[in-house]
Design a protein around this motif. Structure first.
Motif, mmCIF file in Angstrom:
data_model
loop_
_atom_site.group_PDB
_atom_site.id
_atom_site.type_symbol
_atom_site.label_atom_id
_atom_site.label_comp_id
_atom_site.label_asym_id
_atom_site.label_seq_id
_atom_site.Cartn_x
_atom_site.Cartn_y
_atom_site.Cartn_z
ATOM 1 N N ASP A 80 0.810 -1.224 0.000
ATOM 2 C CA ASP A 80 0.000 0.000 0.000
ATOM 3 C C ASP A 80 0.844 1.276 0.000
ATOM 4 O O ASP A 80 0.466 2.275 0.600
ATOM 5 C CB ASP A 80 -0.957 0.027 1.198
ATOM 6 C CG ASP A 80 -2.200 -0.804 0.951
ATOM 7 O OD1 ASP A 80 -2.454 -1.172 -0.214
ATOM 8 O OD2 ASP A 80 -2.925 -1.083 1.920
ATOM 9 N N ARG A 84 0.345 5.629 1.532
ATOM 10 C CA ARG A 84 1.098 6.119 2.695
ATOM 11 C C ARG A 84 1.245 7.631 2.591
ATOM 12 O O ARG A 84 1.641 8.161 1.563
ATOM 13 C CB ARG A 84 2.487 5.477 2.767
ATOM 14 C CG ARG A 84 2.488 3.964 2.810
ATOM 15 C CD ARG A 84 1.964 3.438 4.133
ATOM 16 N NE ARG A 84 1.936 1.988 4.109
ATOM 17 C CZ ARG A 84 2.529 1.233 5.004
ATOM 18 N NH1 ARG A 84 3.175 1.759 6.008
ATOM 19 N NH2 ARG A 84 2.448 -0.079 4.911
ATOM 20 N N GLN A 85 0.893 8.309 3.663
ATOM 21 C CA GLN A 85 0.993 9.764 3.665
ATOM 22 C C GLN A 85 2.328 10.238 4.224
ATOM 23 O O GLN A 85 2.721 11.381 4.016
ATOM 24 C CB GLN A 85 -0.155 10.368 4.465
ATOM 25 C CG GLN A 85 -1.489 10.124 3.809
ATOM 26 C CD GLN A 85 -2.627 10.767 4.577
ATOM 27 O OE1 GLN A 85 -2.427 11.406 5.602
ATOM 28 N NE2 GLN A 85 -3.838 10.603 4.075
ATOM 29 N N THR A 86 3.011 9.353 4.937
ATOM 30 C CA THR A 86 4.280 9.722 5.549
ATOM 31 C C THR A 86 5.340 8.696 5.189
ATOM 32 O O THR A 86 5.151 7.511 5.417
ATOM 33 C CB THR A 86 4.149 9.795 7.083
ATOM 34 O OG1 THR A 86 3.068 10.659 7.420
ATOM 35 C CG2 THR A 86 5.414 10.306 7.720
ATOM 36 N N ARG A 107 5.703 4.757 7.095
ATOM 37 C CA ARG A 107 5.123 4.815 8.431
ATOM 38 C C ARG A 107 3.632 4.544 8.371
ATOM 39 O O ARG A 107 3.019 4.610 7.324
ATOM 40 C CB ARG A 107 5.404 6.167 9.036
ATOM 41 C CG ARG A 107 6.896 6.414 8.970
ATOM 42 C CD ARG A 107 7.386 7.489 9.773
ATOM 43 N NE ARG A 107 8.844 7.502 9.543
ATOM 44 C CZ ARG A 107 9.639 8.310 10.097
ATOM 45 N NH1 ARG A 107 9.181 9.198 10.914
ATOM 46 N NH2 ARG A 107 10.917 8.265 9.852
ATOM 47 N N GLY A 108 3.061 4.247 9.501
ATOM 48 C CA GLY A 108 1.639 3.965 9.572
ATOM 49 C C GLY A 108 1.371 2.868 10.580
ATOM 50 O O GLY A 108 2.202 2.593 11.450
ATOM 51 N N ASP A 109 0.205 2.219 10.461
ATOM 52 C CA ASP A 109 -0.165 1.168 11.402
ATOM 53 C C ASP A 109 0.809 0.000 11.355
ATOM 54 O O ASP A 109 1.089 -0.622 12.372
ATOM 55 C CB ASP A 109 -1.579 0.657 11.106
ATOM 56 C CG ASP A 109 -2.632 1.728 11.377
ATOM 57 O OD1 ASP A 109 -2.349 2.649 12.179
ATOM 58 O OD2 ASP A 109 -3.719 1.645 10.779
ATOM 59 N N PRO A 111 4.403 -0.189 10.015
ATOM 60 C CA PRO A 111 5.554 0.425 9.357
ATOM 61 C C PRO A 111 6.418 -0.632 8.668
ATOM 62 O O PRO A 111 6.512 -1.763 9.119
ATOM 63 C CB PRO A 111 6.315 1.107 10.483
ATOM 64 C CG PRO A 111 5.693 0.680 11.736
ATOM 65 C CD PRO A 111 4.420 -0.006 11.451
#
Length: 142
Positions: A80, A84-86, A107-109, A111
């Protein structure tokens, strides 16, 4: 069960395994990957401005401005990545430059950290062509 049944089974299993392990040499040969466009480069991390996701293992990073595109090819895909926004960029030599062998951290839920297999300086025209081709490929999947 009779002895003859087990005797037949004793020979059929190795034969099936041998047939499964045999391969067709013509089918296992792969075409060499196409060379990446652009020239080998590094990017100063302080100049990272924006990025465009082409696919789950390819980014175009802009530094210091959008007229300065760089292709960043990842060693393995990031699940995905396009959502990813970061993203984090980690330089392993701590010299402030993002080069081949450094990392992208999504990064995210969940990483994910992936090594960068190539960083290439692109011309704006090359970047436009790659973005258009990625959009076409994405539209063809739908």
């Amino acid at each position: 069960m009779s002895f003859s049944f087990w005797r037949g089974a004793q020979w059929s299993v190795p034969l099936l395994l041998a047939a499964g392990c045999a391969s067709n040499p013509a089918a296992t040969q792969h075409a060499p990957p196409a060379p990446l466009p652009g020239t080998e480069a590094c990017i100063f991390t302080v100049n990272l401005n924006d990025w465009t996701v082409l696919d789950s293992s390819t980014l175009i990073v802009y530094a210091p401005m959008r007229r300065d595109p760089f292709l960043v090819k990842l060693f393995e895909p990031i699940f995905d990545l396009q959502f990813r926004q970061t993203l984090g960029f980690e330089d392993t030599e701590h010299n402030g430059q993002l080069c081949q062998g450094d990392y992208v951290v999504a990064r995210g839920d969940a990483p994910q950290r992936t090594i960068i297999s190539a960083v290439r300086a692109l011309t704006p025209e090359q970047a436009k062509q790659m973005v258009a081709a990625a959009k076409q490929a994405d539209a063809a999947k739908k």
